[in-house]
Write a protein that holds these residues in place. Structure first.
Motif, PDB file in Angstrom:
ATOM      1  N   GLU A 281      47.048  28.413  45.308  1.00 43.46           N
ATOM      2  CA  GLU A 281      45.958  27.633  44.705  1.00 43.46           C
ATOM      3  C   GLU A 281      45.411  28.296  43.443  1.00 43.46           C
ATOM      4  O   GLU A 281      44.823  27.633  42.592  1.00 43.46           O
ATOM      5  N   THR A 282      45.609  29.599  43.308  1.00 42.77           N
ATOM      6  CA  THR A 282      45.116  30.300  42.116  1.00 42.77           C
ATOM      7  C   THR A 282      45.971  30.025  40.891  1.00 42.77           C
ATOM      8  O   THR A 282      45.566  30.327  39.773  1.00 42.77           O
TER       9      THR A 282
ATOM     10  N   ILE B 219      40.353  36.265  43.364  1.00 47.85           N
ATOM     11  CA  ILE B 219      41.759  36.664  43.401  1.00 47.85           C
ATOM     12  C   ILE B 219      42.334  36.731  41.991  1.00 47.85           C
ATOM     13  O   ILE B 219      43.050  37.678  41.635  1.00 47.85           O
ATOM     14  N   GLN B 220      42.011  35.745  41.182  1.00 48.43           N
ATOM     15  CA  GLN B 220      42.495  35.737  39.791  1.00 48.43           C
ATOM     16  C   GLN B 220      41.984  36.953  39.023  1.00 48.43           C
ATOM     17  O   GLN B 220      42.732  37.589  38.279  1.00 48.43           O
TER      18      GLN B 220
ATOM     19  N   HIS C 207      40.026  24.407  46.024  1.00 52.56           N
ATOM     20  CA  HIS C 207      39.986  24.328  44.560  1.00 52.56           C
ATOM     21  C   HIS C 207      38.621  24.768  44.011  1.00 52.56           C
ATOM     22  O   HIS C 207      37.575  24.373  44.503  1.00 52.56           O
ATOM     23  N   ASN C 208      38.681  25.606  42.996  1.00 55.86           N
ATOM     24  CA  ASN C 208      37.479  26.082  42.285  1.00 55.86           C
ATOM     25  C   ASN C 208      36.500  26.848  43.174  1.00 55.86           C
ATOM     26  O   ASN C 208      35.308  26.920  42.863  1.00 55.86           O
TER      27      ASN C 208
ATOM     28  N   THR D  51      36.459  32.287  45.952  1.00 55.25           N
ATOM     29  CA  THR D  51      37.596  33.087  46.406  1.00 55.25           C
ATOM     30  C   THR D  51      38.757  32.996  45.422  1.00 55.25           C
ATOM     31  O   THR D  51      39.417  34.000  45.120  1.00 55.25           O
ATOM     32  N   ILE D  52      39.005  31.800  44.909  1.00 55.96           N
ATOM     33  CA  ILE D  52      40.088  31.611  43.929  1.00 55.96           C
ATOM     34  C   ILE D  52      39.823  32.462  42.693  1.00 55.96           C
ATOM     35  O   ILE D  52      40.708  33.185  42.206  1.00 55.96           O
ATOM     36  N   GLU D  53      38.608  32.402  42.193  1.00 52.01           N
ATOM     37  CA  GLU D  53      38.251  33.165  40.991  1.00 52.01           C
ATOM     38  C   GLU D  53      38.348  34.670  41.253  1.00 52.01           C
ATOM     39  O   GLU D  53      38.809  35.432  40.394  1.00 52.01           O
TER      40      GLU D  53
END
Length: 327
Positions: A122-123, A100-101, A92-93, A96-98
Motif C-alpha cells: 500500500e505504500t 513506513i515510507q 490508504h493515507n 502507518t503508510i507515511e
C-alpha cells in the motif's frame, strides 16, 4: 548494535511479533557465547502509531516502547502479519503508510512478514520491485497490486532495502537473514540449529496446494471443470474437453481463461498434480500407480510435471509430507 523496530497494529498476528523478539534474544545469547562478549548484537523495540498498546487478532495486547513521533533511528523496520487482511481503502493515507515510507527514505531496511506485504504494498514501495507473500493469498495480492513483481514461490525476496517473507514460518528465515547480514554466518548457523530451521529452504512452492474456485457463472466451463476432475485417470486432451461442452477448441480456450484465469491445459495439470499430492501424502501407492491414476502411462513424464509444479520429485515430496501414522 543493530536496532530492530517491529511495527504493531490492531489486528496483527501476535506471534509474528513475539517470535521475532524471541529469535533476536536467542541470537544475542549465541553472539555473547561465540564472541565471549558481554554486549548484545541486536536490540528489538516495538512501535505503534501513538505509543499506546494495540490489540492483536487473537485479542492479546502488545505493549510498545515508542510512537511514530519519537525520533528513533532503526536499522530495520519489520511489518507483522495481518489477519484478516484489511481492505485496501482502510489502509490508504493512514499514518502507518507515511511512517513506513519515511523510514525507508531515511535508509532503514523495511521488511514484511507473511500478509504484512499487503500493508507494505500500500505504500507503493513495492511497485516495480520483487516481493513475496503467503502463497494462499497470491490471487488477491496480484489483483490488488499488479505493478509488483510477485515471486510467490520464494520464501524471501530482497531488493533496494526491502525484504518480504512468505507464509508465517518464513519469519524465521527473515530473522536468520538479518542475523547473518548483521552478525556472522557462524552466528546464523548456530541460531538456525537452536530454533530447528533449515536455512537452505528457499521455496514455499512445495507447501502451496492448488486452489480451485468455481465462483464464475459460465455453465459450460463449470461443466468442463467437472469433466476434467471426473476423468483424471484418462489421457484426455483439451480438444476432447472442448468437444464435450460443444465448443470449438479456440473458443473454449478463450472462455476457460476468462472464467478461471487459467489456460485449460494448466488447469488440468494442476488438478493432476494436486491429486498426486494427496496420494503421496495419504497412501503408500508407488509412483507408477499414482502416475496411472492421474492419466500418465509414462511415469517419467509425470515426474517432470510434478517437479515443475512443486520443485520436488514425487519421492522427495512423500518423504517430507507423508501423513500416515505408521510410515
Amino acid at each position: 548494535m543493530k536496532m530492530i523496530t517491529i511495527l504493531a497494529t490492531d489486528g496483527c498476528l501476535s506471534s509474528s511479533i513475539s517470535n521475532m523478539v524471541d529469535t533476536f534474544a536467542i541470537a544475542n545469547v549465541w553472539h555473547r557465547t561465540l564472541t565471549k562478549s558481554k554486549d548484545n548484537r541486536f536490540v528489538t523495540k516495538i512501535v505503534t502509531a501513538d505509543g499506546n498498546p494495540v490489540t492483536c487478532s487473537n485479542c492479546m495486547q502488545i505493549l510498545p516502547q515508542f510512537a511514530f513521533t519519537d525520533a528513533v533511528q532503526s536499522d530495520y523496520l519489520i511489518i507483522p502479519a495481518l489477519f484478516p487482511i484489511p481492505d485496501s481503502g482502510s489502509l490508504h493515507n493512514s499514518p502507518t503508510i507515511e511512517f513506513i515510507q519515511q523510514q525507508h527514505a531515511s535508509g532503514t531496511t523495511v521488511a514484511s512478514i507473511c500478509t504484512g506485504s499487503f500493508l507494505l504494498a500500500e505504500t507503493g514501495l513495492l511497485n516495480g520491485r520483487q516481493a513475496t507473500t503467503n502463497w494462499q493469498f497470491e490471487k488477491k495480492f496480484r489483483f490488488r497490486y499488479p505493478e509488483v513483481d510477485l515471486q510467490i514461490g520464494k520464501i524471501l525476496t530482497e531488493q533496494d532495502n526491502i525484504i518480504c517473507s512468505g507464509a508465517m514460518s518464513a519469519l524465521m528465515h527473515l530473522a536468520l537473514r538479518i542475523i547473518r547480514q548483521e552478525g556472522t554466518s557462524k552466528l546464523a548457523s548456530a541460531c538456525a540449529k537452536a530454533i530447528l530451521v533449515d536455512p537452505n529452504n528457499d521455496s514455499q512452492t512445495p507447501y502451496a496446494t492448488c486452489q480451485f474456485t468455481e465462483n464464475h457463472k459460465d455453465s459450460d466451463i463449470l461443466k468442463a471443470e467437472r469433466f476434467m476432475r471426473d476423468h483424471l485417470a484418462r489421457s484426455i486432451s483439451i480438444d476432447q474437453v472442448a468437444e464435450f461442452v460443444c465448443l470449438s477448441p479456440r473458443h473454449f480456450k478463450r472462455r476457460f481463461k476468462n472464467a478461471t484465469g487459467e489456460s485449460p491445459l494448466n488447469y488440468l495439470q494442476k488438478l493432476r498434480v494436486q491429486s498426486a499430492r494427496d496420494r503421496l501424502e495419504n497412501s503408500l501407492d508407488n509412483i507408477e500407480e499414482i502416475s496411472r491414476c492421474i492419466g500418465y502411462e509414462d511415469s517419467s513424464a509425470f515426474r517432470r510435471l510434478f517437479k515443475r509444479h512443486t520443485s520436488l520429485s514425487p519421492k522427495e515430496y512423500r518423504s517430507r509430507f507423508l501423513m500416515l501414522e505408521e510410515r
